[in-house]
Design a protein around this motif. Structure first.
Motif, PDB file in Angstrom:
ATOM      1  N   VAL A 177      51.996  71.587  25.237  1.00 30.36           N
ATOM      2  CA  VAL A 177      50.834  71.629  24.341  1.00 30.36           C
ATOM      3  C   VAL A 177      50.840  70.425  23.411  1.00 30.36           C
ATOM      4  O   VAL A 177      49.819  69.750  23.223  1.00 30.36           O
ATOM      5  CB  VAL A 177      50.842  72.939  23.528  1.00 30.36           C
ATOM      6  N   LEU A 178      51.998  70.122  22.808  1.00 31.94           N
ATOM      7  CA  LEU A 178      52.066  68.998  21.879  1.00 31.94           C
ATOM      8  C   LEU A 178      51.862  67.669  22.599  1.00 31.94           C
ATOM      9  O   LEU A 178      51.277  66.737  22.047  1.00 31.94           O
ATOM     10  CB  LEU A 178      53.410  69.011  21.150  1.00 31.94           C
ATOM     11  N   SER A 179      52.329  67.583  23.847  1.00 26.05           N
ATOM     12  CA  SER A 179      52.092  66.368  24.620  1.00 26.05           C
ATOM     13  C   SER A 179      50.605  66.180  24.877  1.00 26.05           C
ATOM     14  O   SER A 179      50.075  65.065  24.750  1.00 26.05           O
ATOM     15  CB  SER A 179      52.856  66.444  25.945  1.00 26.05           C
ATOM     16  N   SER A 180      49.927  67.271  25.194  1.00 24.45           N
ATOM     17  CA  SER A 180      48.482  67.189  25.398  1.00 24.45           C
ATOM     18  C   SER A 180      47.769  66.834  24.102  1.00 24.45           C
ATOM     19  O   SER A 180      46.819  66.054  24.096  1.00 24.45           O
ATOM     20  CB  SER A 180      47.960  68.522  25.937  1.00 24.45           C
ATOM     21  N   LEU A 181      48.240  67.413  23.005  1.00 23.93           N
ATOM     22  CA  LEU A 181      47.646  67.104  21.706  1.00 23.93           C
ATOM     23  C   LEU A 181      47.830  65.627  21.374  1.00 23.93           C
ATOM     24  O   LEU A 181      46.926  64.978  20.841  1.00 23.93           O
ATOM     25  CB  LEU A 181      48.288  67.968  20.621  1.00 23.93           C
ATOM     26  N   ARG A 182      48.994  65.085  21.705  1.00 23.85           N
ATOM     27  CA  ARG A 182      49.243  63.674  21.449  1.00 23.85           C
ATOM     28  C   ARG A 182      48.232  62.806  22.210  1.00 23.85           C
ATOM     29  O   ARG A 182      47.634  61.887  21.656  1.00 23.85           O
ATOM     30  CB  ARG A 182      50.666  63.301  21.877  1.00 23.85           C
ATOM     31  N   GLU A 235      54.914  72.104  13.844  1.00 22.91           N
ATOM     32  CA  GLU A 235      55.226  70.979  14.720  1.00 22.91           C
ATOM     33  C   GLU A 235      53.988  70.133  14.987  1.00 22.91           C
ATOM     34  O   GLU A 235      54.066  68.912  15.106  1.00 22.91           O
ATOM     35  CB  GLU A 235      55.816  71.492  16.028  1.00 22.91           C
ATOM     36  N   ARG A 236      52.847  70.790  15.084  1.00 22.82           N
ATOM     37  CA  ARG A 236      51.602  70.047  15.299  1.00 22.82           C
ATOM     38  C   ARG A 236      51.305  69.145  14.117  1.00 22.82           C
ATOM     39  O   ARG A 236      50.920  67.985  14.268  1.00 22.82           O
ATOM     40  CB  ARG A 236      50.475  71.052  15.533  1.00 22.82           C
ATOM     41  N   ASP A 237      51.504  69.646  12.882  1.00 24.48           N
ATOM     42  CA  ASP A 237      51.270  68.819  11.697  1.00 24.48           C
ATOM     43  C   ASP A 237      52.239  67.644  11.656  1.00 24.48           C
ATOM     44  O   ASP A 237      51.873  66.526  11.280  1.00 24.48           O
ATOM     45  CB  ASP A 237      51.410  69.660  10.427  1.00 24.48           C
ATOM     46  N   PRO A 268      53.284  83.600  21.634  1.00 26.75           N
ATOM     47  CA  PRO A 268      54.492  83.406  22.447  1.00 26.75           C
ATOM     48  C   PRO A 268      54.262  82.443  23.611  1.00 26.75           C
ATOM     49  O   PRO A 268      55.153  81.678  23.958  1.00 26.75           O
ATOM     50  CB  PRO A 268      54.785  84.832  22.954  1.00 26.75           C
ATOM     51  N   ALA A 269      53.070  82.476  24.209  1.00 24.62           N
ATOM     52  CA  ALA A 269      52.799  81.529  25.290  1.00 24.62           C
ATOM     53  C   ALA A 269      52.866  80.101  24.771  1.00 24.62           C
ATOM     54  O   ALA A 269      53.428  79.213  25.414  1.00 24.62           O
ATOM     55  CB  ALA A 269      51.424  81.816  25.885  1.00 24.62           C
ATOM     56  N   ILE A 270      52.302  79.870  23.601  1.00 20.83           N
ATOM     57  CA  ILE A 270      52.347  78.531  23.013  1.00 20.83           C
ATOM     58  C   ILE A 270      53.786  78.153  22.673  1.00 20.83           C
ATOM     59  O   ILE A 270      54.209  77.010  22.872  1.00 20.83           O
ATOM     60  CB  ILE A 270      51.453  78.476  21.766  1.00 20.83           C
ATOM     61  N   ALA A 271      54.562  79.109  22.168  1.00 21.12           N
ATOM     62  CA  ALA A 271      55.958  78.813  21.847  1.00 21.12           C
ATOM     63  C   ALA A 271      56.737  78.423  23.096  1.00 21.12           C
ATOM     64  O   ALA A 271      57.548  77.497  23.075  1.00 21.12           O
ATOM     65  CB  ALA A 271      56.607  80.028  21.182  1.00 21.12           C
ATOM     66  N   LEU A 272      56.482  79.114  24.210  1.00 23.40           N
ATOM     67  CA  LEU A 272      57.210  78.825  25.438  1.00 23.40           C
ATOM     68  C   LEU A 272      56.753  77.508  26.071  1.00 23.40           C
ATOM     69  O   LEU A 272      57.493  76.886  26.825  1.00 23.40           O
ATOM     70  CB  LEU A 272      57.005  79.968  26.442  1.00 23.40           C
ATOM     71  N   ASN A 273      55.534  77.108  25.780  1.00 21.32           N
ATOM     72  CA  ASN A 273      54.985  75.893  26.393  1.00 21.32           C
ATOM     73  C   ASN A 273      54.684  74.836  25.341  1.00 21.32           C
ATOM     74  O   ASN A 273      53.774  74.030  25.491  1.00 21.32           O
ATOM     75  CB  ASN A 273      53.693  76.235  27.158  1.00 21.32           C
ATOM     76  N   ARG A 274      55.456  74.845  24.243  1.00 22.64           N
ATOM     77  CA  ARG A 274      55.117  73.990  23.095  1.00 22.64           C
ATOM     78  C   ARG A 274      55.147  72.504  23.463  1.00 22.64           C
ATOM     79  O   ARG A 274      54.286  71.745  23.051  1.00 22.64           O
ATOM     80  CB  ARG A 274      56.106  74.274  21.957  1.00 22.64           C
ATOM     81  N   ASP A 275      56.131  72.105  24.242  1.00 28.42           N
ATOM     82  CA  ASP A 275      56.229  70.681  24.586  1.00 28.42           C
ATOM     83  C   ASP A 275      54.986  70.204  25.330  1.00 28.42           C
ATOM     84  O   ASP A 275      54.449  69.137  25.047  1.00 28.42           O
ATOM     85  CB  ASP A 275      57.472  70.425  25.438  1.00 28.42           C
TER      86      ASP A 275
END
Length: 558
Positions: free
Chosen positions: A358-363, A132-134, A349-356
């Motif tokens: 994390v990806l928002s921060s990455l954006r 998803e990050r890619d 698993p923490a990243i999976a549960l908080n993926r949105d």
């Protein structure tokens, strides 16, 4: 669950965990070295069994519940093999073994299944995050082409790209001209002409495919792999201290330390100190990382440093004597193992549960640090893909249509028409070079209709629906799909009838092209046409053959 990464990464934990939990290892340097060697051999045997089983075709073909059962059995067998080597090693070296065999056998199997099962879930979650990050980085790259800036650099590099493609086409011109002339001379001298036409088509098509593929890939970005810094940064933003990890840690400490070396009251006190201290640290750290994202990584590092000092807590509280070095070492090492498991297994698993989140921060992070580079590269990416699509779509399709008309004239015995069509083929080929410098203009409905009319002399084409219902923003994508679908049906399938259906959808347009030609080989390597469809409708297109043998290309454009 049996990934090589999990097996290799867990080696230090399994080996040192066994060493510090065997009283024999504390009898002196020789006994310590012997225990370490035995633990290493046992782990190597366990890893070899698991990795070998993972490579067996019969195992790799299994899915669902049967796969899970086989994996559990393999892990249990491997851990028992490790235990057997440990026991034999103790016997051969005269080391004491005070733990009951049943306890060893049951605990080894349960520990192996739990450890590698949890690692498998973590590995899957982290792989999903990377994917998803890619996708996010690629979407950012493509989206920024609308931004202004870097005009001079973009213009210069775009000009260089066009010049490169133009020179590649010029390099191909002599060979194509030779084949054209050979075809014309064959027709003028009364020969069949079909062999020369076939050679011309093969040479021209191969050259254009190579050049268009080169243009497409020339500025396709190479995404950097997820590194340790990004992993640590992403993990820090996920409220990393979970209740599950704490309970697993409490269980590990109880099983490996308190239940073996401490009295009931002392073990209960040690466990209570660990649970209370860990919960307090976790609540504070999780609260801080959400309130101060910039300091999240430093907060997590500080929290783990506090947790690593757990043996010192016990000494200061009087639960463990300061002179009991063996117990302090045992507790310290096992506590570090627990913290390592919380990082390695708990992070994903923490990243999976908080993926949105994390990806928002990455954006936001990508937007802040890379926007100028993304603007420049996305403009070049758009230019490269535009040129590749022009060569692969309009120019190559026009050439193939002319070649098929020439072949049809030969089939009719109309040699005069065939000779005239040679010059049209020549003009079409060399128009491709001029198209490289042509300024793009907005695609209109008439362009789509012109493509269809151009093929109707070779194939019956019916259109269901109206092109005028297509939103202007989707006309270029619809034009590309129509060009790709018709040319594929004619080039690969030799179809005689093709039906195009265009339907309005809530979020865009649904297109389907059904033809009666030979289906495309499903095992053939993906080409530029597939790349175009993946870009225009990622995950929203399919090509299937129905029971009647008709090939249907369905594309949902949004």
């Amino acid at each position: 669950m049996l990934s090589p990464l999990s097996v290799v990464a867990s080696a230090p934990l399994w080996i040192t965990g066994l060493v510090v939990n065997e009283p024999a290892a504390f009898r002196g340097p020789t006994a310590l070295a012997q225990t370490f060697a035995i633990a290493t051999l046992g782990y190597l045997a366990m890893a070899l069994i698991m990795l070998t089983a993972d490579r067996l075709p019969v195992v790799r073909r299994l899915t669902g519940l049967r796969a899970s059962i086989i994996v559990i059995v393999v892990i249990a067998v491997a851990t028992e093999a490790r235990l057997a080597i440990v026991l034999v090693g103790f016997e051969l070296n005269g080391l004491p073994d005070d733990v009951p065999l049943a306890v060893r056998a049951i605990s080894s199997a349960l520990l192996g299944v739990a450890a590698f099962g949890y690692a498998g879930v973590a590995h899957s979650a982290w792989a999903s995050y990377r994917l998803e990050r890619d996708r996010l980085v690629l979407s950012l790259l493509r989206a920024t082409h609308r931004a202004e800036g870097h005009e001079a650099a973009v213009a210069a590099m775009s000009s260089m790209l066009r010049e490169t493609i133009r020179s590649r086409l010029a390099e191909a011109r002599p060979a194509i001209s030779y084949k054209l002339e050979a075809l014309k001379q064959a027709l003028l001298s009364g020969e069949d002409g079909r062999p020369e036409l076939e050679r011309l088509t093969s040479v021209t098509d191969a050259r254009w495919r190579a050049i268009s593929a080169e243009a497409w890939k020339r500025f396709t970005p190479e995404l950097n792999q997820v590194g340790f810094r990004e992993f640590a940064w992403a993990y820090s933003l996920t409220r990393p201290f979970s209740l599950t990890s704490m309970l697993l840690g409490a269980g590990a400490l109880t099983f490996f330390v308190f239940a073996r070396t401490q009295a009931l009251s002392q073990g209960a006190a040690s466990l209570a100190v660990w649970l209370v201290g860990t919960v307090v640290v976790a609540v504070i750290a999780n609260s801080l990382v959400t309130r101060a994202p910039r300091a999240a990584l430093n907060t997590v590092i500080a929290a783990f440093a506090v947790l690593a000092s757990y043996p010192l807590w016990l000494v200061l509280l009087g639960v463990v004597r300061a002179d009991d070095a063996e117990l302090i070492i045992r507790i310290g090492v096992i506590n570090l193992h627990v913290l390592a498991v919380m990082v390695l297994a708990g992070a994903s698993p923490a990243i999976a549960l908080n993926r949105d989140a994390v990806l928002s921060s990455l954006r936001r992070r990508r937007d802040r640090t890379s926007v100028q580079q993304l603007q420049l590269e996305s403009r070049l990416l758009g230019t490269a893909h535009e040129l590749a699509a022009t060569l692969h779509g309009a120019s190559r399709t026009a050439f193939m249509a002319e070649a098929l008309r020439l072949e049809a004239a030969l089939d009719r015995g109309d040699r005069a028409a065939a000779i005239a069509l040679v010059e049209e083929v020549r003009a079409t080929i060399f128009d491709a070079e001029r198209s490289i410098d042509a300024r793009p203009r907005p695609i209109a409905v008439s362009d789509i209709e012109e493509v269809i009319d151009g093929w109707r002399s070779l194939c019956t084409i019916d259109v269901l629906g109206s092109w005028h219902h297509v939103p202007a923003a989707l006309l270029p994508a619809v034009h590309t799909v129509v060009v790709e679908g018709i040319s594929d049906a004619m080039r690969h399938g030799d179809c005689s009838h093709l039906q195009i259906e265009v339907r309005s959808a809530a979020a865009g347009i649904d297109l389907s092209l059904t033809n009666d030609g030979e289906p495309i080989d499903p095992h053939a390597p993906a080409g530029l046409g597939t790349a175009l469809l993946d870009q225009l409708a990622p995950g929203r297109w399919s090509r299937e053959v129905d029971r009647m043998g008709l090939t249907r290309l369905a594309v949902a454009l949004r």
